[in-house]
Motif scaffolding. Structure first.
Motif, PDB file in Angstrom:
ATOM      1  N   PRO A   1     -51.426  -1.373 -63.770  1.00  0.00           N
ATOM      2  CA  PRO A   1     -50.784  -2.681 -63.827  1.00  0.00           C
ATOM      3  C   PRO A   1     -51.259  -3.444 -65.059  1.00  0.00           C
ATOM      4  CG  PRO A   1     -52.632  -2.767 -62.336  1.00  0.00           C
ATOM      5  CD  PRO A   1     -52.559  -1.339 -62.829  1.00  0.00           C
ATOM      6  N   VAL A   2     -50.464  -4.417 -65.506  1.00  0.00           N
ATOM      7  CA  VAL A   2     -50.808  -5.281 -66.633  1.00  0.00           C
ATOM      8  C   VAL A   2     -50.728  -6.725 -66.142  1.00  0.00           C
ATOM      9  CG1 VAL A   2     -50.260  -5.940 -69.002  1.00  0.00           C
ATOM     10  CG2 VAL A   2     -49.828  -3.611 -68.239  1.00  0.00           C
ATOM     11  N   SER A   3     -51.778  -7.507 -66.374  1.00  0.00           N
ATOM     12  CA  SER A   3     -51.840  -8.855 -65.804  1.00  0.00           C
ATOM     13  C   SER A   3     -50.748  -9.774 -66.346  1.00  0.00           C
ATOM     14  CB  SER A   3     -53.216  -9.475 -66.076  1.00  0.00           C
ATOM     15  OG  SER A   3     -53.436  -9.654 -67.466  1.00  0.00           O
TER      16      SER A   3
ATOM     17  N   THR B   1     -50.225 -14.702 -71.501  1.00  0.00           N
ATOM     18  CA  THR B   1     -49.042 -15.198 -72.199  1.00  0.00           C
ATOM     19  C   THR B   1     -48.577 -14.232 -73.291  1.00  0.00           C
ATOM     20  OG1 THR B   1     -50.497 -16.473 -73.641  1.00  0.00           O
ATOM     21  CG2 THR B   1     -49.527 -17.624 -71.750  1.00  0.00           C
ATOM     22  N   ALA B   2     -49.425 -13.264 -73.633  1.00  0.00           N
ATOM     23  CA  ALA B   2     -49.044 -12.241 -74.607  1.00  0.00           C
ATOM     24  C   ALA B   2     -48.666 -10.972 -73.836  1.00  0.00           C
ATOM     25  CB  ALA B   2     -50.190 -11.984 -75.579  1.00  0.00           C
ATOM     26  N   THR B   3     -49.602 -10.034 -73.740  1.00  0.00           N
ATOM     27  CA  THR B   3     -49.372  -8.827 -72.934  1.00  0.00           C
ATOM     28  C   THR B   3     -50.176  -8.865 -71.648  1.00  0.00           C
ATOM     29  OG1 THR B   3     -48.902  -7.484 -74.889  1.00  0.00           O
ATOM     30  CG2 THR B   3     -49.589  -6.302 -72.905  1.00  0.00           C
ATOM     31  N   GLY B   4     -51.376  -9.447 -71.727  1.00  0.00           N
ATOM     32  CA  GLY B   4     -52.265  -9.483 -70.583  1.00  0.00           C
ATOM     33  C   GLY B   4     -53.367  -8.453 -70.720  1.00  0.00           C
ATOM     34  N   ALA B   5     -54.137  -8.290 -69.653  1.00  0.00           N
ATOM     35  CA  ALA B   5     -55.250  -7.355 -69.628  1.00  0.00           C
ATOM     36  C   ALA B   5     -54.907  -6.159 -68.749  1.00  0.00           C
ATOM     37  CB  ALA B   5     -56.516  -8.041 -69.119  1.00  0.00           C
ATOM     38  N   ALA B   6     -55.482  -5.013 -69.115  1.00  0.00           N
ATOM     39  CA  ALA B   6     -55.249  -3.805 -68.329  1.00  0.00           C
ATOM     40  C   ALA B   6     -56.381  -2.831 -68.585  1.00  0.00           C
ATOM     41  CB  ALA B   6     -53.918  -3.153 -68.700  1.00  0.00           C
ATOM     42  N   ASP B   7     -56.711  -2.025 -67.594  1.00  0.00           N
ATOM     43  CA  ASP B   7     -57.617  -0.903 -67.816  1.00  0.00           C
ATOM     44  C   ASP B   7     -57.173   0.267 -66.951  1.00  0.00           C
ATOM     45  OD1 ASP B   7     -59.591  -0.698 -65.315  1.00  0.00           O
ATOM     46  OD2 ASP B   7     -59.253  -2.812 -65.737  1.00  0.00           O
ATOM     47  N   ARG B   8     -57.361   1.478 -67.486  1.00  0.00           N
ATOM     48  CA  ARG B   8     -56.940   2.677 -66.785  1.00  0.00           C
ATOM     49  C   ARG B   8     -57.721   3.867 -67.324  1.00  0.00           C
ATOM     50  NH1 ARG B   8     -54.804   0.419 -71.372  1.00  0.00           N
ATOM     51  NH2 ARG B   8     -53.267   1.712 -72.430  1.00  0.00           N
ATOM     52  N   ASP B   9     -57.780   4.912 -66.507  1.00  0.00           N
ATOM     53  CA  ASP B   9     -58.487   6.125 -66.868  1.00  0.00           C
ATOM     54  C   ASP B   9     -57.527   7.145 -67.464  1.00  0.00           C
ATOM     55  OD1 ASP B   9     -60.942   5.155 -65.951  1.00  0.00           O
ATOM     56  OD2 ASP B   9     -60.516   5.789 -63.901  1.00  0.00           O
ATOM     57  N   GLY B  10     -58.099   8.129 -68.135  1.00  0.00           N
ATOM     58  CA  GLY B  10     -57.278   9.166 -68.733  1.00  0.00           C
ATOM     59  C   GLY B  10     -58.046  10.460 -68.888  1.00  0.00           C
ATOM     60  N   ARG B  11     -57.355  11.482 -69.400  1.00  0.00           N
ATOM     61  CA  ARG B  11     -57.934  12.807 -69.625  1.00  0.00           C
ATOM     62  C   ARG B  11     -57.635  13.227 -71.063  1.00  0.00           C
ATOM     63  NH1 ARG B  11     -54.860  13.079 -65.113  1.00  0.00           N
ATOM     64  NH2 ARG B  11     -53.263  14.332 -66.193  1.00  0.00           N
ATOM     65  N   LEU B  12     -58.630  13.832 -71.702  1.00  0.00           N
ATOM     66  CA  LEU B  12     -58.508  14.282 -73.085  1.00  0.00           C
ATOM     67  C   LEU B  12     -58.766  15.779 -73.168  1.00  0.00           C
ATOM     68  CD1 LEU B  12     -60.642  11.394 -74.510  1.00  0.00           C
ATOM     69  CD2 LEU B  12     -58.308  11.784 -75.280  1.00  0.00           C
ATOM     70  N   LEU B  13     -57.971  16.464 -73.967  1.00  0.00           N
ATOM     71  CA  LEU B  13     -58.155  17.890 -74.222  1.00  0.00           C
ATOM     72  C   LEU B  13     -57.920  18.119 -75.710  1.00  0.00           C
ATOM     73  CD1 LEU B  13     -58.488  20.842 -73.268  1.00  0.00           C
ATOM     74  CD2 LEU B  13     -56.018  20.876 -72.837  1.00  0.00           C
ATOM     75  N   GLY B  14     -58.938  18.652 -76.399  1.00  0.00           N
ATOM     76  CA  GLY B  14     -58.835  18.759 -77.844  1.00  0.00           C
ATOM     77  C   GLY B  14     -59.243  20.112 -78.391  1.00  0.00           C
ATOM     78  N   LEU B  15     -58.739  20.413 -79.584  1.00  0.00           N
ATOM     79  CA  LEU B  15     -59.034  21.666 -80.269  1.00  0.00           C
ATOM     80  C   LEU B  15     -59.113  21.398 -81.764  1.00  0.00           C
ATOM     81  CD1 LEU B  15     -59.268  24.817 -80.061  1.00  0.00           C
ATOM     82  CD2 LEU B  15     -56.788  24.882 -80.459  1.00  0.00           C
ATOM     83  N   THR B  16     -60.179  21.914 -82.396  1.00  0.00           N
ATOM     84  CA  THR B  16     -60.343  21.835 -83.848  1.00  0.00           C
ATOM     85  C   THR B  16     -60.598  23.232 -84.380  1.00  0.00           C
ATOM     86  OG1 THR B  16     -61.277  19.596 -83.734  1.00  0.00           O
ATOM     87  CG2 THR B  16     -61.693  20.847 -85.743  1.00  0.00           C
ATOM     88  N   LEU B  17     -59.819  23.662 -85.362  1.00  0.00           N
ATOM     89  CA  LEU B  17     -59.963  24.979 -85.976  1.00  0.00           C
ATOM     90  C   LEU B  17     -60.168  24.809 -87.476  1.00  0.00           C
ATOM     91  CD1 LEU B  17     -57.077  26.891 -84.164  1.00  0.00           C
ATOM     92  CD2 LEU B  17     -59.511  26.932 -83.591  1.00  0.00           C
ATOM     93  N   ARG B  18     -61.058  25.613 -88.041  1.00  0.00           N
ATOM     94  CA  ARG B  18     -61.398  25.449 -89.457  1.00  0.00           C
ATOM     95  C   ARG B  18     -61.608  26.812 -90.117  1.00  0.00           C
ATOM     96  NH1 ARG B  18     -66.812  22.215 -90.470  1.00  0.00           N
ATOM     97  NH2 ARG B  18     -65.513  20.462 -89.801  1.00  0.00           N
ATOM     98  N   GLY B  19     -61.093  26.938 -91.319  1.00  0.00           N
ATOM     99  CA  GLY B  19     -61.357  28.108 -92.145  1.00  0.00           C
ATOM    100  C   GLY B  19     -61.840  27.663 -93.508  1.00  0.00           C
ATOM    101  N   SER B  20     -62.796  28.379 -94.088  1.00  0.00           N
ATOM    102  CA  SER B  20     -63.347  27.973 -95.382  1.00  0.00           C
ATOM    103  C   SER B  20     -63.774  29.198 -96.176  1.00  0.00           C
ATOM    104  CB  SER B  20     -64.535  27.032 -95.198  1.00  0.00           C
ATOM    105  OG  SER B  20     -65.580  27.663 -94.462  1.00  0.00           O
ATOM    106  N   GLY B  21     -63.907  29.016 -97.481  1.00  0.00           N
ATOM    107  CA  GLY B  21     -64.337  30.111 -98.337  1.00  0.00           C
ATOM    108  C   GLY B  21     -64.500  29.649 -99.775  1.00  0.00           C
TER     109      GLY B  21
END
Length: 305
Positions: free
Chosen positions: A198-200, A150-170
């Motif tokens: 799909p969403v139920s 009655t609201a949005t319903g239930a759903a599940d799905r797969d996905g892909r993640l690609l990430g990058l973290t860069l850091r400089g310090s001194g």
């Protein structure tokens, strides 16, 4: 009742049966963007905080609140663990990680979850008085929406993640006796693609595949103190979060914009420590407050073997 009136009534009832009693909640359907960012940035931060020669282990957790314009306030938490191996003086480490997160919307009806496994590499080197580090990682995500039909319903799905973290310090100031002022600049980017699903609560409808890209830029100033092989570092940080989110396209409906769950500015106050004599035992705790006054925290620990 005339034949024409009966026909009009039948058409109206048929049309009503094809329209969901309540439209899907846009904030709920934008949660993959938020939760993907939370666990992805957690993996990058933990890997860079922990990477060392030999076997290393790091874990972290955090909790935050987002209060987007045009959407529901959302509480989110995440947990990450990373296990890696550093290849001596090459500066490279390889790691595997796991992350999970969950969120709950202000209406107490909609909830979302994510879990993901990661593989990645880190690299670090020192040039003069400056240190540079980076982490790149990929992962597969599983994403869930949980609410009544009655609201949005239930759903599940797969996905892909690609990430990058860069850091400089001194060091900005160094008294030569183990005390000083330092700085850290860190940038993060995470791209998250989720497959069609799909969403139920929307019978017969499918949500198209979509992408989001989350970004963050952080400036941190600390006051490290070192003695007897151990270090303590209080710090103050400022982070600007942003990103880009694809619109949400549902079959049989006009596409609509995702709720911006990625943009905010956040202040941090925290403390980190490191004890080389105890297998490189380290830790980090910080309290956060964003530009709308919502508070949260991040915490983590690390070990080298």
């Amino acid at each position: 009742m005339s034949c024409l009136a009966r026909l009009a009534l039948a058409v109206a009832l048929t049309a009503a049966s094809l329209v969901p009693a309540q439209a899907a909640d846009k904030t709920a359907m934008s949660q993959t963007d938020l939760l993907g960012r939370e666990i992805g940035f957690g993996i990058g931060q933990t890997a860079l905080d922990t990477a060392a020669a030999g076997i290393w282990l790091g874990a972290s957790t955090g909790r935050s609140t987002v209060d987007p314009s045009g959407g529901q306030e959302t509480d989110a938490d995440r947990r990450n663990v990373v296990l890696g191996y550093g290849f001596g003086e090459t500066g490279f480490s390889a790691f595997a990680g796991y992350g999970q997160g969950a969120s709950e919307l202000a209406d107490d009806i909609h909830k979302a979850r994510i879990r993901s496994y990661f593989l990645g590499l880190t690299y670090g080197r020192t040039v003069g008085r400056l240190a540079f580090d980076g982490a790149a990682y990929v992962g597969r995500s599983h994403n869930v929406i949980d609410s009544p039909d009655t609201a949005t319903g239930a759903a599940d799905r797969d996905g892909r993640l690609l990430g990058l973290t860069l850091r400089g310090s001194g060091m900005l100031m160094d008294d030569g006796a183990g005390h000083g002022i330092d700085f850290v600049v860190q940038g993060d980017a995470l791209h998250h693609t989720t497959k069609a699903y799909p969403v139920s609560g929307l019978p017969g409808a499918t949500v198209d595949e979509r992408d989001s890209t989350a970004t963050a830029l952080r400036l941190e100033v600390g006051a490290p103190m070192t003695a007897a092989g151990a270090s303590l570092r209080p710090f103050l940080g400022l982070t600007a979060f942003g990103g880009q989110q694809d619109e949400i396209a549902v079959s049989g409906m006009a596409p609509f914009d995702a709720v911006d769950v990625l943009s905010k500015t956040q202040m941090s106050l925290g403390m980190s420590f490191k004890a080389q004599a105890l297998n490189g035992l380290g830790g980090r705790v910080e309290l956060t407050s964003d530009d709308k006054g919502h508070t949260g925290f991040n915490a983590g620990f690390s070990l080298n073997f």
